[in-house]
Design an enzyme around this catalytic site. Structure first.
Site, PDB file in Angstrom:
ATOM      1  N   GLY A  34       0.767  -1.246   0.000  1.00 39.58           N
ATOM      2  CA  GLY A  34       0.000   0.000   0.000  1.00 39.58           C
ATOM      3  C   GLY A  34       0.794   1.291   0.000  1.00 39.58           C
ATOM      4  O   GLY A  34       0.336   2.298  -0.528  1.00 39.58           O
ATOM      5  N   GLU A  86       3.629   4.084   6.068  1.00 41.01           N
ATOM      6  CA  GLU A  86       2.467   3.220   5.849  1.00 41.01           C
ATOM      7  C   GLU A  86       1.368   4.021   5.159  1.00 41.01           C
ATOM      8  O   GLU A  86       1.231   5.227   5.379  1.00 41.01           O
ATOM      9  CB  GLU A  86       2.022   2.679   7.222  1.00 41.01           C
ATOM     10  CG  GLU A  86       0.749   1.885   7.272  1.00 41.01           C
ATOM     11  CD  GLU A  86       0.796   0.535   6.575  1.00 41.01           C
ATOM     12  OE1 GLU A  86       1.182   0.510   5.400  1.00 41.01           O
ATOM     13  OE2 GLU A  86       0.405  -0.471   7.193  1.00 41.01           O
ATOM     14  N   ASP A  87       0.589   3.348   4.332  1.00 40.10           N
ATOM     15  CA  ASP A  87      -0.504   4.040   3.649  1.00 40.10           C
ATOM     16  C   ASP A  87      -1.606   4.470   4.619  1.00 40.10           C
ATOM     17  O   ASP A  87      -2.041   5.604   4.614  1.00 40.10           O
ATOM     18  CB  ASP A  87      -1.084   3.169   2.508  1.00 40.10           C
ATOM     19  CG  ASP A  87      -1.447   1.745   2.959  1.00 40.10           C
ATOM     20  OD1 ASP A  87      -1.220   1.391   4.135  1.00 40.10           O
ATOM     21  OD2 ASP A  87      -1.966   0.989   2.118  1.00 40.10           O
ATOM     22  N   ASP A 105      -5.193   1.792  10.698  1.00 38.27           N
ATOM     23  CA  ASP A 105      -6.600   1.458  10.894  1.00 38.27           C
ATOM     24  C   ASP A 105      -6.754   0.860  12.299  1.00 38.27           C
ATOM     25  O   ASP A 105      -6.784   1.598  13.289  1.00 38.27           O
ATOM     26  CB  ASP A 105      -6.993   0.486   9.771  1.00 38.27           C
ATOM     27  CG  ASP A 105      -8.472   0.182   9.712  1.00 38.27           C
ATOM     28  OD1 ASP A 105      -9.244   0.834  10.414  1.00 38.27           O
ATOM     29  OD2 ASP A 105      -8.870  -0.722   8.948  1.00 38.27           O
ATOM     30  N   LYS A 143      -7.375   6.224  10.454  1.00 37.49           N
ATOM     31  CA  LYS A 143      -8.798   5.997  10.794  1.00 37.49           C
ATOM     32  C   LYS A 143      -8.876   5.773  12.294  1.00 37.49           C
ATOM     33  O   LYS A 143      -8.969   4.627  12.748  1.00 37.49           O
ATOM     34  CB  LYS A 143      -9.293   4.714  10.114  1.00 37.49           C
ATOM     35  CG  LYS A 143      -9.808   4.852   8.722  1.00 37.49           C
ATOM     36  CD  LYS A 143     -10.501   3.525   8.360  1.00 37.49           C
ATOM     37  CE  LYS A 143     -10.398   3.235   6.902  1.00 37.49           C
ATOM     38  NZ  LYS A 143     -10.925   1.905   6.556  1.00 37.49           N
ATOM     39  N   VAL A 147     -11.373   3.030   1.801  1.00 44.78           N
ATOM     40  CA  VAL A 147     -10.848   3.910   0.758  1.00 44.78           C
ATOM     41  C   VAL A 147      -9.857   3.173  -0.128  1.00 44.78           C
ATOM     42  O   VAL A 147      -9.187   2.240   0.317  1.00 44.78           O
ATOM     43  CB  VAL A 147     -10.194   5.168   1.363  1.00 44.78           C
ATOM     44  CG1 VAL A 147     -11.237   6.034   2.047  1.00 44.78           C
ATOM     45  CG2 VAL A 147      -9.078   4.816   2.344  1.00 44.78           C
ATOM     46  N   ASP A 184      -5.644  -0.563  -1.968  1.00 46.44           N
ATOM     47  CA  ASP A 184      -6.388  -1.485  -2.829  1.00 46.44           C
ATOM     48  C   ASP A 184      -7.659  -2.000  -2.182  1.00 46.44           C
ATOM     49  O   ASP A 184      -7.832  -1.945  -0.972  1.00 46.44           O
ATOM     50  CB  ASP A 184      -5.528  -2.721  -3.119  1.00 46.44           C
ATOM     51  CG  ASP A 184      -5.404  -3.619  -1.892  1.00 46.44           C
ATOM     52  OD1 ASP A 184      -5.015  -3.113  -0.823  1.00 46.44           O
ATOM     53  OD2 ASP A 184      -5.735  -4.822  -1.985  1.00 46.44           O
ATOM     54  N   ARG A 224      -5.166   0.347  -6.973  1.00 48.95           N
ATOM     55  CA  ARG A 224      -3.960   0.988  -6.439  1.00 48.95           C
ATOM     56  C   ARG A 224      -3.471   2.114  -7.330  1.00 48.95           C
ATOM     57  O   ARG A 224      -2.806   3.035  -6.867  1.00 48.95           O
ATOM     58  CB  ARG A 224      -2.819  -0.040  -6.298  1.00 48.95           C
ATOM     59  CG  ARG A 224      -3.052  -1.102  -5.242  1.00 48.95           C
ATOM     60  CD  ARG A 224      -1.735  -1.834  -4.970  1.00 48.95           C
ATOM     61  NE  ARG A 224      -1.919  -3.100  -4.287  1.00 48.95           N
ATOM     62  CZ  ARG A 224      -2.066  -3.247  -2.956  1.00 48.95           C
ATOM     63  NH1 ARG A 224      -2.057  -2.182  -2.185  1.00 48.95           N
ATOM     64  NH2 ARG A 224      -2.213  -4.434  -2.421  1.00 48.95           N
TER      65      ARG A 224
HETATM   66  P1  XMP Z   1      -4.279  -2.071  10.547  1.00 51.53           P
HETATM   67  O1  XMP Z   1      -5.691  -2.488  10.832  1.00 51.53           O
HETATM   68  O2  XMP Z   1      -3.295  -3.176  10.779  1.00 51.53           O
HETATM   69  O3  XMP Z   1      -4.379  -1.826   9.023  1.00 51.53           O
HETATM   70  O4  XMP Z   1      -3.921  -0.758  11.202  1.00 51.53           O
HETATM   71  C1  XMP Z   1      -3.403  -1.405   8.243  1.00 51.53           C
HETATM   72  C2  XMP Z   1      -3.567  -2.013   6.885  1.00 51.53           C
HETATM   73  O5  XMP Z   1      -4.931  -2.267   6.587  1.00 51.53           O
HETATM   74  C3  XMP Z   1      -5.234  -1.929   5.274  1.00 51.53           C
HETATM   75  N1  XMP Z   1      -6.386  -0.989   5.272  1.00 51.53           N
HETATM   76  C4  XMP Z   1      -6.968  -0.492   4.192  1.00 51.53           C
HETATM   77  N2  XMP Z   1      -6.698  -0.668   2.890  1.00 51.53           N
HETATM   78  N3  XMP Z   1      -8.459   0.785   2.334  1.00 51.53           N
HETATM   79  C5  XMP Z   1      -7.452  -0.027   1.978  1.00 51.53           C
HETATM   80  O6  XMP Z   1      -7.210  -0.159   0.801  1.00 51.53           O
HETATM   81  C6  XMP Z   1      -8.798   1.015   3.613  1.00 51.53           C
HETATM   82  O7  XMP Z   1      -9.722   1.774   3.893  1.00 51.53           O
HETATM   83  C7  XMP Z   1      -8.009   0.331   4.593  1.00 51.53           C
HETATM   84  N4  XMP Z   1      -8.036   0.314   5.939  1.00 51.53           N
HETATM   85  C8  XMP Z   1      -7.038  -0.499   6.308  1.00 51.53           C
HETATM   86  C9  XMP Z   1      -4.003  -1.324   4.712  1.00 51.53           C
HETATM   87  O8  XMP Z   1      -3.425  -2.284   3.875  1.00 51.53           O
HETATM   88  C10 XMP Z   1      -3.083  -1.063   5.858  1.00 51.53           C
HETATM   89  O9  XMP Z   1      -1.761  -1.346   5.518  1.00 51.53           O
HETATM   90 MG    MG Z   2      -1.190  -2.111   3.707  1.00 47.64          MG
END
Ligand code: XMP
Ligand code: MG
Length: 182
Positions: free
Chosen positions: A43, A98-99, A102, A130, A152, A158, A164
């Site tokens: 990502g 990191e992208d 979450d 988020k 998103v 993705d 992507r």
């Molecule tokens: P965590 O939950 O480990 O998540 O903090 C991080 C990873 O979860 C993916 N992620 C998303 N990918 N749209 C995406 O395309 C989203 O809204 C989303 N939310 C979480 C992402 O890969 C990230 O590295």
């Molecule tokens: Mg990711």
């Protein structure tokens, strides 16, 4: 692809300005140093590529790959390290890129793992956050935008490995993943 997007959240121009702001902050904070920017695949690849080209400091680029997601939109909680950086991080200033942050599962696993390698410093840089979905605490030094709880895609992010390459970040129409549940 565009027909699957409900709403554009951040345009190419907004992302450009946001990434410039972060690059400027890092340049200022790391003046005189050569940070190692570790992108978390897949990502972060677009964000990292844009970020480092806006920075003036000398840098090193590394990648790691970790995954807590299957093909769905909910974190599974268990994080797999699929690819690790092989450089010696001892005494280095590391910035994890990191992208999106979450649940925090991914970064809360990677941060202690890297800190254990006797780094001089380690900070986290995320394009999107988020906060409403956080399960594990993660300290973030550089943050692009905080966003509401929507799935998103684009600018590296993705759904099921698609979208992507969209040059903006958009909210995916829920029917795209709801139809997909098997
Ligand atoms: P965590 O939950 O480990 O998540 O903090 C991080 C990873 O979860 C993916 N992620 C998303 N990918 N749209 C995406 O395309 C989203 O809204 C989303 N939310 C979480 C992402 O890969 C990230 O590295
Ligand atoms: Mg990711």
């Amino acid at each position: 692809m565009i027909q699957d997007i409900e709403k554009i959240l951040f345009s190419t121009e907004e992302l450009d300005a946001c990434v410039s702001r972060i690059a400027g902050q890092i340049d200022k904070d790391y003046a005189g140093k050569t940070p190692i920017m570790i992108g978390i695949l897949q990502g972060s690849f677009v964000f990292l590529a844009d970020l480092v080209r806006k920075m003036e400091l000398p840098i090193q680029v590394e990648f790691m790959s970790a995954s807590s997601y299957g093909s769905g939109t909910e974190s599974t909680g268990s994080v797999n390290i699929r690819l690790d950086s092989s450089v010696d991080l001892k005494g280095k200033d590391v910035i994890l890129v990191e992208d999106i942050l979450d649940s925090g599962n991914t970064l809360s696993r990677l941060v202690p793992l890297l800190k254990d390698r006797q780094v001089n410093s380690l900070e986290v840089c995320v394009l999107l956050d988020k906060p409403s979905r956080r399960v594990r605490e993660v300290e973030v030094a550089y943050r692009g935008y905080s966003i509401p709880d929507a799935f998103v895609v684009g600018y590296g992010l993705d759904y099921d490995q698609k979208y992507r390459n969209l040059p903006y970040i958009g909210i995916l129409k829920p029917e795209v993943y709801e139809n997909d549940l098997d």
